[in-house]
Design an enzyme around this catalytic site. Structure first.
Site, PDB file in Angstrom:
ATOM      1  CD  GLU A  83     100.635  93.893 -50.068  1.00  0.00           C
ATOM      2  OE1 GLU A  83      99.985  92.908 -50.435  1.00  0.00           O
ATOM      3  OE2 GLU A  83     101.612  94.312 -50.704  1.00  0.00           O
ATOM      4  CB  CYS A  97     107.885  91.736 -42.714  1.00  0.00           C
ATOM      5  SG  CYS A  97     108.560  92.853 -43.950  1.00  0.00           S
ATOM      6  CB  CYS A 104     108.610 102.998 -51.581  1.00  0.00           C
ATOM      7  SG  CYS A 104     110.299 103.487 -51.154  1.00  0.00           S
ATOM      8  CB  CYS A 111     111.894  97.190 -54.864  1.00  0.00           C
ATOM      9  SG  CYS A 111     110.737  97.182 -53.477  1.00  0.00           S
ATOM     10  CD  GLU A 150     114.766 104.188 -46.250  1.00  0.00           C
ATOM     11  OE1 GLU A 150     114.998 103.137 -46.866  1.00  0.00           O
ATOM     12  OE2 GLU A 150     115.285 104.447 -45.144  1.00  0.00           O
ATOM     13  CB  CYS A 319     112.658  90.433 -49.612  1.00  0.00           C
ATOM     14  SG  CYS A 319     113.231  89.456 -48.246  1.00  0.00           S
TER      15      CYS A 319
END
Ligand code: SAH
Length: 327
Positions: A83, A97, A104, A111, A150, A319
């Protein structure tokens, strides 16, 4: 597009080396197909269209927020979800972004990406194709590596992509790489990267037990080591490091926790960015007043502090909300 495949294909077709640069220049300026590349011979354009897919990513769906934010879900050729988000600000800024990994592996508790299955690092071309997708929509001038994943676990892919972004109109000073403090990547960033790319570190709690409970990676790379490494960067590059701190009601938002954060950061090296929590189902976000009170403590400690403007919340593009449901 897969830039390695482009180079080998051009070589196999017996094309001069400068062709690769020509193709890239068109792509970086927002061309939507090989057809548009009028300084390439027409038969070559056909060969490329047949052998080098114009993008390594396929668009699966796109969502538009009422604030102008666009979130795009892509698939890699081997079926993994990626995404990326285009943010539009009133002052005209256009910021993207991008994701560095599909999923992850780090399982931060707040998150959404941490809850989805980790697939793999993205290639540099897959990272660039997220940017190129939005470049075809309009001119873009900022990029943050704050999507899924990350970035410092995919150091090479991220750096190769970042070093090509200026050709899309994004200078290094307008790029930010955000990390949990993944030390091997952080150390390489400090030692190897001379471009003034901004560095942001996700802290979220100064107190070790709390930080480890929110971010298990803290057991492996404790905050004190991460901050010391950041101080080495500040001394070497003479640039401050941005600290990200997501505000979780009743968890990390007390004035005493702001004071503790101020003490661990100390003056001069850091700027703090407080992030209103975007609901992903695990916590409640702190109220505006609580965030303001937290900021006031840091202000008194003379630590420059800002509160992040939230974009795209209504389409789960803010975020920490990037986690493809269909992944
Ligand atoms: N892995 C990197 C980059 C991706 S996350 C990192 O952690 O820094 C980008 C930022 O969004 C991080 O600071 C992350 O902690 C924060 N974030 C994650 N989930 C969030 C949520 N639900 N609301 C607000 N911020 C969140």
């Amino acid at each position: 597009m897969d830039l390695d495949l482009l180079d080998t294909t051009l070589a196999e077709l017996g094309q001069p080396a400068y062709r690769s640069g020509q193709v890239w220049e068109w792509a970086a300026r927002g061309a939507a197909s090989y057809e548009e590349m009028t300084n390439l011979p027409a038969p070559l354009r056909d060969e490329l269209a047949a052998h080098v897919p114009f993008s390594t990513l396929k668009v699966e769906s796109e969502a538009r927020s009422k604030d102008g934010t666009v979130k795009t879900l892509f698939r890699t050729a081997d079926g993994h979800a990626v995404e990326a988000v285009l943010m539009r600000y009133r002052d005209g800024r256009r910021s993207i972004c991008v994701s560095s990994q599909s999923g992850c592996p780090l399982t931060c508790t707040f998150c959404a990406t941490g809850k989805m299955r980790f697939a793999r690092n993205l290639t540099a071309s897959e990272i660039l194709d997220q940017a190129l997708h939005f470049r075809r929509v309009e001119a873009i001038d900022h990029a943050v590596f704050m999507g899924m994943g990350e970035p410092f676990m995919n150091f090479d892919g991220v750096l190769v992509a970042a070093r090509r972004l200026p050709e899309l109109g994004i200078t290094p000073r307008r790029m930010t790489i955000s990390t949990v403090g993944w030390m091997p990547g952080l150390t390489r960033f400090i030692d190897e990267v001379e471009e003034p790319i901004r560095l942001a570190v996700s802290v979220h709690a100064a107190e070790p037990t709390l930080r480890s409970s929110l971010m298990p990676v803290n057991d492996r790379y404790p905050l004190t080591d991460v901050l010391n490494e950041c101080r080495r960067y500040v001394a070497l590059r003479n640039r401050r490091v941005y600290i990200e701190y997501v505000m979780l009601a009743g968890v990390n938002d007390a004035p005493s926790q702001a004071a503790a954060l101020g003490r661990s950061l100390g003056p001069d090296a850091f700027k703090v960015n407080l992030i209103p929590y975007n609901p992903t189902g695990f916590y409640d976000g702190s109220s505006r007043d609580t965030i303001a009170a937290f900021k006031a403590v840091l202000d008194r400690a003379r630590i420059p502090t800002t509160i992040r403007l939230t974009r795209g919340r209504d389409i789960a593009a803010a975020c920490g909300q990037l986690a493809a449901v269909s992944a």
